[in-house]
Design an enzyme around this catalytic site. Structure first.
Site, PDB file in Angstrom:
ATOM      1  N   GLN A 285      -4.790  -5.345   6.911  1.00 16.89           N
ATOM      2  CA  GLN A 285      -6.451  -6.727   6.716  1.00 16.89           C
ATOM      3  C   GLN A 285      -5.537  -7.678   6.764  1.00 16.89           C
ATOM      4  O   GLN A 285      -6.482  -8.273   7.050  1.00 16.89           O
ATOM      5  CB  GLN A 285      -5.870  -6.390   4.856  1.00 16.89           C
ATOM      6  CG  GLN A 285      -5.931  -5.686   3.709  1.00 16.89           C
ATOM      7  CD  GLN A 285      -7.330  -4.434   3.856  1.00 16.89           C
ATOM      8  OE1 GLN A 285      -7.964  -5.951   4.471  1.00 16.89           O
ATOM      9  NE2 GLN A 285      -7.044  -3.561   3.659  1.00 16.89           N
TER      10      GLN A 285
ATOM     11  N   HIS B 231       1.279  -1.235   0.451  1.00 16.40           N
ATOM     12  CA  HIS B 231      -0.404  -0.272  -0.174  1.00 16.40           C
ATOM     13  C   HIS B 231       0.766   0.840  -0.160  1.00 16.40           C
ATOM     14  O   HIS B 231       2.382   1.461   0.411  1.00 16.40           O
ATOM     15  CB  HIS B 231      -1.067   0.028   1.359  1.00 16.40           C
ATOM     16  CG  HIS B 231      -1.884   0.909   1.472  1.00 16.40           C
ATOM     17  ND1 HIS B 231      -1.445   2.329   1.725  1.00 16.40           N
ATOM     18  CD2 HIS B 231      -3.148   1.128   1.099  1.00 16.40           C
ATOM     19  CE1 HIS B 231      -2.681   3.024   1.828  1.00 16.40           C
ATOM     20  NE2 HIS B 231      -3.640   2.543   1.399  1.00 16.40           N
TER      21      HIS B 231
ATOM     22  N   ASP C 247       3.384  -5.036   7.705  1.00 15.57           N
ATOM     23  CA  ASP C 247       1.944  -3.688   7.686  1.00 15.57           C
ATOM     24  C   ASP C 247       0.671  -4.756   7.954  1.00 15.57           C
ATOM     25  O   ASP C 247       0.360  -6.254   6.464  1.00 15.57           O
ATOM     26  CB  ASP C 247       1.763  -2.992   6.054  1.00 15.57           C
ATOM     27  CG  ASP C 247       0.615  -2.518   6.090  1.00 15.57           C
ATOM     28  OD1 ASP C 247      -0.403  -2.300   6.714  1.00 15.57           O
ATOM     29  OD2 ASP C 247       0.458  -1.388   4.590  1.00 15.57           O
TER      30      ASP C 247
ATOM     31  N   CYS D 119      -4.605   2.693  -3.732  1.00 19.50           N
ATOM     32  CA  CYS D 119      -3.672   3.331  -2.719  1.00 19.50           C
ATOM     33  C   CYS D 119      -2.308   2.475  -2.860  1.00 19.50           C
ATOM     34  O   CYS D 119      -1.715   1.641  -2.118  1.00 19.50           O
ATOM     35  CB  CYS D 119      -3.559   3.484  -1.530  1.00 19.50           C
ATOM     36  SG  CYS D 119      -4.619   4.567  -0.829  1.00 19.50           S
TER      37      CYS D 119
ATOM     38  N   LYS E  32     -10.106  -0.586  10.799  1.00 23.94           N
ATOM     39  CA  LYS E  32     -10.797  -1.867  10.020  1.00 23.94           C
ATOM     40  C   LYS E  32     -11.264  -3.115  10.330  1.00 23.94           C
ATOM     41  O   LYS E  32     -11.035  -3.759  10.027  1.00 23.94           O
ATOM     42  CB  LYS E  32      -9.603  -1.806   8.974  1.00 23.94           C
ATOM     43  CG  LYS E  32      -9.087  -0.938   8.019  1.00 23.94           C
ATOM     44  CD  LYS E  32      -7.682  -1.189   7.297  1.00 23.94           C
ATOM     45  CE  LYS E  32      -7.471  -0.179   6.312  1.00 23.94           C
ATOM     46  NZ  LYS E  32      -7.811   0.189   5.156  1.00 23.94           N
TER      47      LYS E  32
HETATM   48  C1  LIG Z   1      -2.620  -2.652   3.523  1.00 20.42           C
HETATM   49  C2  LIG Z   1      -3.060  -1.256   3.563  1.00 20.42           C
HETATM   50  N1  LIG Z   1      -1.685  -0.453   4.873  1.00 20.42           N
HETATM   51  C3  LIG Z   1      -1.971   0.060   5.195  1.00 20.42           C
HETATM   52  C4  LIG Z   1      -3.904   1.051   5.261  1.00 20.42           C
HETATM   53  C5  LIG Z   1      -3.153   2.725   5.477  1.00 20.42           C
HETATM   54  O1  LIG Z   1      -4.380   2.861   6.238  1.00 20.42           O
HETATM   55  P1  LIG Z   1      -5.151   3.443   7.570  1.00 20.42           P
HETATM   56  O2  LIG Z   1      -5.218   4.645   5.977  1.00 20.42           O
HETATM   57  O3  LIG Z   1      -5.764   3.793   7.892  1.00 20.42           O
HETATM   58  O4  LIG Z   1      -3.560   4.998   8.070  1.00 20.42           O
HETATM   59  C6  LIG Z   1      -4.612   0.007   4.435  1.00 20.42           C
HETATM   60  C7  LIG Z   1      -5.751   0.786   4.011  1.00 20.42           C
HETATM   61  O5  LIG Z   1      -6.163   1.009   3.373  1.00 20.42           O
HETATM   62  C8  LIG Z   1      -4.487  -0.717   3.806  1.00 20.42           C
HETATM   63  O6  LIG Z   1      -4.879  -1.741   3.866  1.00 20.42           O
END
Ligand SMILES: Cc1ncc(COP(=O)(O)O)c(C=O)c1O
Lengths: 166, 431
Positions: free
Chosen positions: B223, B144, B220, B388, B246
């Site tokens: 998910q 991401h 990370d 993203c 989430k």
């Molecule tokens: C795999 C992953 N990493 C990072 C993020 C970023 O999360 P947040 O926008 O809550 O900081 C997301 C969410 O969109 C994600 O799915």
């Protein structure tokens, strides 16, 4: 479904399926600009060939070509724009652009709020086919798709040496 | 069970009564826990965008409301009972979150704004102190933007190299060259589960290789934590980040877990109140963990909400959540393919148990933006776009995908509604 049919009028789908002026022009003599919609990844490339930039507002769009990829709204807007701009002067193209943007931006301030629909009394006649895109204002997140080509056009005009009035 | 070894779980492992659809989850009663699902009824909400953010159960909303109505004051540094109640609420949430991910020490849980801030904290604190010219950071092409851009920003300042683990055709990590790629690497940034194609990554395998090469691993887990049992000691990672929103919790709170000795050696990230032991005209002494990384008033009500979300998920059981999602993913892949045939392209791994409950797809040549607009008119919420993850989009060879993702409150009816709406979009665009 009626809102949807208003959004995706047949003429829009026709421009999407058979885009006009699709391709590239040699740069130079033509100018080129790229536009991105960072939210959805839509991408438009506009190539523009004026007869003589020194004529300023009176310069004529001799040729225009569209590249890129994206949704039916962004791509059909670009296709219609290219058809409407070709053979016209910079001044006329600019007028068209502001008519189009006012059709779109009447409601742009209301992003996120409830949107009533296209302006009833705005003069859409000058827009020709482009008026078919007026249903987009009911879908605020899609307005950026529809205006992407026009913002890119403003940029390519600037590159060609005829800055827009905006 | 960890995200490494996840297969179809032993059906006898947990024994709640099993409804007819074969799922261990009683989805209708779970749906009833989420007010938004009964408040939005015209058309009925078919919410398939939980990978972006999940909905919230009443228990979470009630806990936050109760906190504000009975226990709210600023935390720490006050002698009155109310401030102590607020402090206890914050610290008990921290302990719940620690327990949820198998961390033995609640002081290793740092509350942030979201996972993005957690990664920025690791980059700006650990990264800035440990990375320089001649070093390398290894990322994957599944990441991401939240796990890409902070490293690119830091690399531009510090001059280290960023390397990328490539992908196979079905969007799994191609680890054939892992040992060579790890040479000179000081940190591996890795997603546990792709938010676009659902790919589960072999975290444990990569962590072992990284440690052998002398690198730390920042996982990370945005998910994976909401959807699978997670145990940081089994995964053996060094840092792990995720977001509350989430996993049935509120927005505005994220988590960084890190090994105590790493966190202790790191300089503070943001400066201000709450993160100091002492401040003098000529400098400051940072506080102990976790306060050292929590400058300013923390998201107290959000932490309470996250704690309630943890309680809610634990009452269901994360094994059960994962099992439900594998079943639903298998059902979705099978029924969508049967119904839509070659007009449908599903990106990512073909095996349901190699993926999370996330399905990125294309239908005919209908652009994802147009497709999801039509789905919306049927109340079906899916997300179009690059999610993203633009480098991943380039690997897939597309500009955008439509993505459906599910959670505990989704069932086969939701998948059927998705299939019907996709069919209708085909009729709409190419009658
Ligand atoms: C795999 C992953 N990493 C990072 C993020 C970023 O999360 P947040 O926008 O809550 O900081 C997301 C969410 O969109 C994600 O799915």
């Amino acid at each position: 479904m009626s809102d949807l049919e208003d959004l995706y009028r047949e003429i829009i789908l026709d421009h999407y399926r058979s885009p006009r002026n699709r391709g590239e022009l040699a740069v130079p003599p033509a100018s080129r600009a790229e536009g991105f919609n960072p939210l959805c990844g839509d991408e438009i490339v506009v190539y523009l060939q004026l007869d003589d930039p020194a004529k300023g507002d009176e310069a004529v769009v001799q040729d225009i070509a569209i590249g890129g990829q994206g949704c039916s709204i962004s791509q059909s807007s670009a296709s219609m724009m290219s058809a409407a701009a070709k053979g016209h002067t910079v001044a006329e193209v600019r007028e068209l652009s502001s008519a189009f943007k006012s059709m779109m931006s009447v409601h742009e301030d209301e992003l996120g709020g409830t949107v009533a629909g296209a302006p009833e009394d705005a003069d859409l006649s000058a827009l020709g086919d482009l008026a078919a895109l007026r249903g987009v204002v009911q879908f605020p997140v899609r307005i950026k798709c529809a205006t992407l080509a026009w913002n890119t056009l403003a940029e390519v005009l600037a590159q060609a040496g005829v800055a827009t009035s905006e | 069970m960890t995200i490494d070894t996840m297969g179809t779980p032993d059906p006898n492992a947990s024994a709640p009564t099993r409804p007819d659809n074969g799922s261990a989850l009683d989805v209708p009663s779970i749906k009833a826990d989420f007010p938004i699902l009964s408040n939005r009824i015209d058309p009925p909400l078919v919410f398939l965008d939980s990978a972006a953010s999940s909905q919230k159960p009443t228990a979470v909303l009630d806990a936050m409301r109760h906190y504000y109505e009975y226990d709210h004051a600023n935390v720490h540094r006050a002698a009155y009972d109310l401030a102590e109640a607020a402090t206890n609420a914050l610290e008990s949430a921290r302990a719940k979150v620690a327990g949820f991910i198998g961390a033995t020490d609640p002081a290793e849980i740092i509350f942030t704004k979201n996972a993005t801030e957690s990664i920025n904290l690791v980059a700006r604190s650990w990264g800035a102190a440990n990375l320089g010219e001649g070093d390398a950071v290894l990322l994957t092409q599944l990441e991401h933007h939240a796990d890409i851009v902070p490293w690119q920003q830091l690399a531009a300042e510090k001059g280290f190299e960023i390397r990328w683990i490539p992908l196979t055709a079905d969007a799994q990590l191609d680890l054939s060259d892992l040992d060579r790629m790890l040479d000179g690497v000081k940190l591996v940034g890795l997603t546990a589960m792709s938010n676009v194609v659902g790919t589960l990554t072999p975290v444990r395998h990569i962590t072992e290789a990284a440690h052998t090469a002398g690198a730390v691993v920042c996982l990370d887990a945005c998910q994976s934590v909401p959807h699978t049992p997670t145990d940081v000691s089994e995964l053996d990672v060094d840092f792990m980040v995720f977001s509350g929103h989430k996993m049935c919790g509120p927005t505005g709170i994220g988590v960084l877990w890190g090994r105590r000795h790493l966190l202790e050696d790191m300089p503070p990230f943001l400066g201000g109140g709450g993160m100091i032991l002492d401040v003098r005209l000529d400098g400051f002494v940072p506080a102990d963990l976790p306060a050292k990384f929590e400058a300013g008033t923390p998201p107290i009500a959000e932490a309470v909400g996250l704690g309630a979300a943890v309680d809610y998920l634990e009452a269901i059981g994360m094994e059960v959540v994962r099992e439900h999602e594998i079943r639903l993913t298998a059902y979705a892949m099978r029924s969508l393919t049967e119904r839509l045939g070659d007009d449908l392209t599903i990106h990512g791994p073909a095996e349901p148990d190699l993926r999370g409950g996330v399905l990125s797809f294309a239908y005919r040549d209908i652009h994802p933006h147009d497709l999801s607009q039509v789905l919306n008119s049927y109340g079906v919420c899916v997300r179009p776009g690059h999610h993203c993850a633009k480098p991943l989009m380039r690997c897939l060879g597309v500009g955008a995908t439509a993505r459906a993702s599910w959670y505990i409150y989704n069932d086969t009816d939701d998948i059927d509604a998705l299939a019907a709406a996709i069919e209708a979009s085909g009729d709409f665009f190419s009658p």
